[in-house]
Write a protein that holds these residues in place. Structure first.
Motif, mmCIF file in Angstrom:
data_model
loop_
_atom_site.group_PDB
_atom_site.id
_atom_site.type_symbol
_atom_site.label_atom_id
_atom_site.label_comp_id
_atom_site.label_asym_id
_atom_site.label_seq_id
_atom_site.Cartn_x
_atom_site.Cartn_y
_atom_site.Cartn_z
ATOM 1 N N UNK A 1 0.828 -1.215 0.000
ATOM 2 C CA UNK A 1 0.000 0.000 0.000
ATOM 3 C C UNK A 1 0.858 1.260 0.000
ATOM 4 N N UNK A 2 1.840 1.322 0.897
ATOM 5 C CA UNK A 2 2.651 2.526 1.040
ATOM 6 C C UNK A 2 3.609 2.727 -0.133
ATOM 7 N N UNK A 3 4.180 1.639 -0.637
ATOM 8 C CA UNK A 3 5.228 1.749 -1.658
ATOM 9 C C UNK A 3 4.696 1.785 -3.085
ATOM 10 N N UNK A 4 3.487 1.250 -3.303
ATOM 11 C CA UNK A 4 2.988 1.137 -4.673
ATOM 12 C C UNK A 4 1.634 1.822 -4.876
ATOM 13 N N UNK A 5 0.666 1.503 -4.027
ATOM 14 C CA UNK A 5 -0.686 2.006 -4.259
ATOM 15 C C UNK A 5 -0.824 3.498 -3.965
ATOM 16 N N UNK A 6 -0.195 3.968 -2.899
ATOM 17 C CA UNK A 6 -0.282 5.399 -2.590
ATOM 18 C C UNK A 6 0.348 6.255 -3.688
ATOM 19 N N UNK A 7 1.564 5.935 -4.162
ATOM 20 C CA UNK A 7 2.104 6.699 -5.305
ATOM 21 C C UNK A 7 1.247 6.568 -6.561
ATOM 22 N N UNK A 8 0.657 5.382 -6.784
ATOM 23 C CA UNK A 8 -0.190 5.182 -7.967
ATOM 24 C C UNK A 8 -1.427 6.061 -7.892
ATOM 25 N N UNK A 9 -1.976 6.236 -6.690
ATOM 26 C CA UNK A 9 -3.144 7.105 -6.543
ATOM 27 C C UNK A 9 -2.771 8.556 -6.840
ATOM 28 N N UNK A 10 -1.628 8.989 -6.349
ATOM 29 C CA UNK A 10 -1.176 10.354 -6.635
ATOM 30 C C UNK A 10 -0.957 10.541 -8.134
ATOM 31 N N UNK A 11 -0.390 9.527 -8.775
ATOM 32 C CA UNK A 11 -0.165 9.589 -10.217
ATOM 33 C C UNK A 11 -1.487 9.614 -10.983
ATOM 34 N N UNK A 12 -2.471 8.842 -10.520
ATOM 35 C CA UNK A 12 -3.773 8.806 -11.181
ATOM 36 C C UNK A 12 -4.436 10.173 -11.148
ATOM 37 N N UNK A 13 -4.284 10.870 -10.040
ATOM 38 C CA UNK A 13 -4.917 12.187 -9.908
ATOM 39 C C UNK A 13 -4.146 13.232 -10.711
ATOM 40 N N UNK A 14 -2.870 13.367 -10.409
ATOM 41 C CA UNK A 14 -2.080 14.420 -11.040
ATOM 42 C C UNK A 14 -1.757 14.093 -12.494
ATOM 43 N N UNK A 15 -1.357 12.837 -12.756
ATOM 44 C CA UNK A 15 -0.938 12.462 -14.099
ATOM 45 C C UNK A 15 -2.045 12.601 -15.125
ATOM 46 N N UNK A 16 -3.201 12.019 -14.830
ATOM 47 C CA UNK A 16 -4.314 12.074 -15.781
ATOM 48 C C UNK A 16 -4.818 13.503 -15.940
ATOM 49 N N UNK A 17 -4.905 14.233 -14.830
ATOM 50 C CA UNK A 17 -5.385 15.617 -14.902
ATOM 51 C C UNK A 17 -4.455 16.473 -15.749
ATOM 52 N N UNK A 18 -3.154 16.381 -15.492
ATOM 53 C CA UNK A 18 -2.177 17.177 -16.254
ATOM 54 C C UNK A 18 -2.188 16.772 -17.724
#
Length: 337
Positions: A84-101
């Motif tokens: 969760x801490x090493x993979x899913x949390x960064x993936x969630x941040x990427x999903x929000x910022x990456x897709x939006x940008x």
């Protein structure tokens, strides 16, 4: 002389006895020291074995009751926390910022999909009042869960370092409370959405062309002005619907498992539910951002459909021509007065 002889004889008798007793006591002391050292060594080995077993997640014995009460450290729980801490949390941040940008960049490069014939002024009925209610209850509850879920998952890294402990405690407590109580509303709206709209979401052969020309949203190159055939729902909307259907099911079941303590699940099941919940949320978040961008910014006239339930006739012909032709032929075409 006799007395002197007796003293010598006594010395000869006592001296060996004293020596024997001394040697015996020394041997006993040495043996006792050896035994104590061995016991200490055994104790250290026993402690090491004990903690090795605890860290490995082996079961022991305790008077506590409940599932896994005999396990002090659950290995699966620690491994799940690391995932969760090493993979899913960064993936969630990427999903929000990456897709939006990515969509911001696409918008400034491509621009919105304009209506080629302009607005006709004639509004065609597309969604019923019931459909609008289902959509907005689902949309608002989904966005609420997304915002609170992001706070719970990533807030420790992006919010907590910049606010006081009191503010952080209040924020995370409120997020958890809202998340738990909005969840059932989302599940109810999700069920109605799936049951009511599923007949409109079956894939057709012409949907493949929609993907090949990116739905006609590209304003440059060979894709410019290409508006593929589409029924009531285009291929992109169908993909969003089935993504929400499948991962909405995962997120609903896992969410119920996480918020009902009466289930008394094993730690492995609870951790698996948490990982499935987070992974499903990441996928839904990414598709939700895409859906919002497509419906509001990239499609001129698209937002009106979910505000009043009516769409402009030009929009219907350009984006959903097969559906428009169908309702004209079967006599169900209805204009707004």
């Amino acid at each position: 002389m006799l007395l002197k002889s007796l003293r010598s004889l006594f010395a000869l008798l006592v001296l060996p006895l004293v020596l024997t007793l001394g040697l015996g006591m020394s041997s006993t002391a040495i043996a006792a020291d050896d035994q104590t050292s061995q016991q200490m060594a055994n104790a250290k080995t026993s402690d090491a074995d004990l903690w090795r077993a605890v860290k490995a997640g082996d079961s022991g014995f305790t008077t506590a009751q409940g599932v896994e009460a005999n396990v002090l450290i659950n290995v699966a729980g620690n491994q799940g926390k690391d995932i969760k801490n090493n993979y899913l949390t960064p993936a969630m941040a990427l999903a929000v910022l990456g897709v939006f940008v990515a969509f911001v960049i696409f918008y400034f490069v491509n621009g919105p999909s304009k209506l080629h014939g302009g607005f006709s002024g004639k509004m065609v009925l597309r969604w019923s009042k019931a459909d609008l209610w289902i959509h907005w209850v689902l949309a608002i509850s989904c966005l609420t869960l997304i915002l609170t879920g992001i706070s719970i998952m990533t807030g420790k890294h992006i919010i907590q370092p910049y606010v006081g402990e009191g503010v952080w405690a209040a924020l995370i407590n409120a997020s958890k409370f809202i998340h738990d109580y909005v969840g059932p509303i989302f599940i109810g709206a999700w069920i109605l959405c799936v049951v009511k709209w599923m007949p409109l979401q079956t894939f057709k052969m012409y949907d493949l062309k929609w993907f090949l020309v990116v739905g006609g949203y590209i304003n440059f190159g060979p894709f410019k002005g290409k508006h593929p055939d589409s029924g009531f729902a285009n291929a992109g909307e169908k993909m969003w619907f089935w993504t929400l259907t499948v991962f909405g099911l995962f997120i609903s079941i896992s969410g119920i498992m996480l918020v009902l303590p009466g289930l008394d699940l094993p730690r492995e099941a609870s951790m698996l539910a948490l990982l499935v919940h987070a992974a499903s949320a990441i996928i839904i978040i990414a598709f939700t951002i895409v859906h919002i961008w497509m419906a509001t910014v990239l499609s001129e006239g698209g937002m009106e459909c979910m505000v009043s339930g009516y769409c402009d006739e030009t929009w219907a012909v350009q984006h959903h021509n097969l559906w428009f032709d169908e309702i004209k032929e079967n006599g169900t075409l209805e204009y707004k007065d």
